[in-house]
Design a protein around this motif. Structure first.
Motif, PDB file in Angstrom:
ATOM      1  N   GLU A  14      41.619  12.300  61.236  1.00 37.43           N
ATOM      2  CA  GLU A  14      41.955  12.825  62.574  1.00 37.43           C
ATOM      3  C   GLU A  14      41.687  14.323  62.693  1.00 37.43           C
ATOM      4  O   GLU A  14      41.447  14.834  63.789  1.00 37.43           O
ATOM      5  CB  GLU A  14      43.407  12.527  62.923  1.00 37.43           C
ATOM      6  CG  GLU A  14      44.409  13.358  62.164  1.00 37.43           C
ATOM      7  CD  GLU A  14      45.851  13.100  62.582  1.00 37.43           C
ATOM      8  OE1 GLU A  14      46.628  14.061  62.546  1.00 37.43           O
ATOM      9  OE2 GLU A  14      46.184  11.970  62.942  1.00 37.43           O
ATOM     10  N   VAL A  52      38.144  14.966  64.212  1.00 35.24           N
ATOM     11  CA  VAL A  52      37.779  14.477  65.542  1.00 35.24           C
ATOM     12  C   VAL A  52      37.335  15.658  66.407  1.00 35.24           C
ATOM     13  O   VAL A  52      38.020  16.673  66.500  1.00 35.24           O
ATOM     14  CB  VAL A  52      38.969  13.738  66.201  1.00 35.24           C
ATOM     15  CG1 VAL A  52      38.654  13.413  67.665  1.00 35.24           C
ATOM     16  CG2 VAL A  52      39.294  12.471  65.425  1.00 35.24           C
ATOM     17  N   GLY A  53      36.158  15.528  67.000  1.00 31.56           N
ATOM     18  CA  GLY A  53      35.619  16.554  67.879  1.00 31.56           C
ATOM     19  C   GLY A  53      34.935  17.702  67.159  1.00 31.56           C
ATOM     20  O   GLY A  53      34.456  18.629  67.798  1.00 31.56           O
ATOM     21  N   ARG A  54      34.886  17.657  65.866  1.00 31.47           N
ATOM     22  CA  ARG A  54      34.206  18.717  65.105  1.00 31.47           C
ATOM     23  C   ARG A  54      32.832  18.176  64.732  1.00 31.47           C
ATOM     24  O   ARG A  54      32.654  17.526  63.714  1.00 31.47           O
ATOM     25  CB  ARG A  54      35.032  19.106  63.881  1.00 31.47           C
ATOM     26  CG  ARG A  54      36.431  19.598  64.275  1.00 31.47           C
ATOM     27  CD  ARG A  54      37.195  20.088  63.089  1.00 31.47           C
ATOM     28  NE  ARG A  54      38.614  20.160  63.312  1.00 31.47           N
ATOM     29  CZ  ARG A  54      39.291  21.245  63.664  1.00 31.47           C
ATOM     30  NH1 ARG A  54      38.661  22.378  63.882  1.00 31.47           N
ATOM     31  NH2 ARG A  54      40.592  21.208  63.793  1.00 31.47           N
ATOM     32  N   TRP A  55      31.866  18.452  65.590  1.00 32.56           N
ATOM     33  CA  TRP A  55      30.532  17.853  65.485  1.00 32.56           C
ATOM     34  C   TRP A  55      29.865  18.164  64.162  1.00 32.56           C
ATOM     35  O   TRP A  55      28.991  17.416  63.710  1.00 32.56           O
ATOM     36  CB  TRP A  55      29.656  18.329  66.642  1.00 32.56           C
ATOM     37  CG  TRP A  55      29.529  19.819  66.691  1.00 32.56           C
ATOM     38  CD1 TRP A  55      30.318  20.680  67.410  1.00 32.56           C
ATOM     39  CD2 TRP A  55      28.606  20.627  65.995  1.00 32.56           C
ATOM     40  NE1 TRP A  55      29.937  21.975  67.194  1.00 32.56           N
ATOM     41  CE2 TRP A  55      28.878  21.982  66.316  1.00 32.56           C
ATOM     42  CE3 TRP A  55      27.559  20.364  65.104  1.00 32.56           C
ATOM     43  CZ2 TRP A  55      28.148  23.037  65.797  1.00 32.56           C
ATOM     44  CZ3 TRP A  55      26.839  21.434  64.598  1.00 32.56           C
ATOM     45  CH2 TRP A  55      27.138  22.739  64.944  1.00 32.56           C
TER      46      TRP A  55
END
Length: 196
Positions: free
Chosen positions: A89, A92-95
């Motif tokens: 988790e 998440v969102g950390r490309w």
């Protein structure tokens, strides 16, 4: 004289708390830790891995970071190219977080990373990270996983067992030239208290 597990945990809690406070880390921040259980017990790095010490360090860090909403990233040893164990988790969102296929063990990854992998609810291993701050327990070289620009933080709690502890926080880069104006609020975030 060898320290007890409880003494090691207290030293880790003290160092982690001090770094969080001095860096003013906010919830959602990434906190990277490199740790040599061998160095903590007074041996050369990698010479005497200790699963008991590795677990003690993870437990102490979780005690400090979890209530603050800060994500722990446990750095593996050089045999896994210093990859990191994190909760899924947290990525998440950390490309830029690229998962790799490895599971640390004490002799390839280290006791600390192994303990983190076993402790986390949904562990994943990533190749690299851009952490906001970190602790280096036993000269494990965490710098490759800190955001630019890394700034040293001098801790009063700078020892865990026989291992020295160094710390760093990060700040956004200053860009531009003599005519550039900077946002003072960004100069002190994340975790960058103003200098008085």
């Amino acid at each position: 004289m060898a320290l007890s597990v409880q003494q090691i945990q207290q030293q880790v809690r003290d160092a982690a708390t001090e770094l969080c406070d001095k860096s003013e880390l906010s919830a959602g921040s990434l906190f990277v830790v490199g740790c040599s259980s061998s160095e903590i017990t007074g041996h050369d790095i990698g010479a005497e891995p200790s699963p008991v010490v590795g677990q003690a360090v993870v437990d102490a860090l979780v005690d400090v970071l979890l209530p603050r909403g800060i994500h722990l990233a446990a750095q593996c040893c050089e045999h896994l190219n210093r990859a990191l164990v994190v909760e899924r988790e947290a990525m998440v969102g950390r490309w830029w977080a690229e998962e790799v296929n490895a599971r640390p063990v004490p002799t390839a990854g280290g006791s600390f990373a192994t303990a983190a992998y076993q402790t986390f609810d949904h562990p994943m291993v990533v190749e690299s990270m851009r952490a906001d701050a970190g602790l280096d327990i036993g000269a494990t070289l965490i710098g490759m996983h800190l955001r630019a620009v890394a700034v040293p933080v001098r801790l009063t709690h700078n020892q865990v067992g026989e291992a020295s502890v160094t710390a760093a926080r990060t700040r956004p880069k200053y860009i531009g030239g003599v005519r550039t104006q900077y946002n003072d609020a960004l100069a002190h975030t994340p975790g960058c208290p103003p200098k008085h």
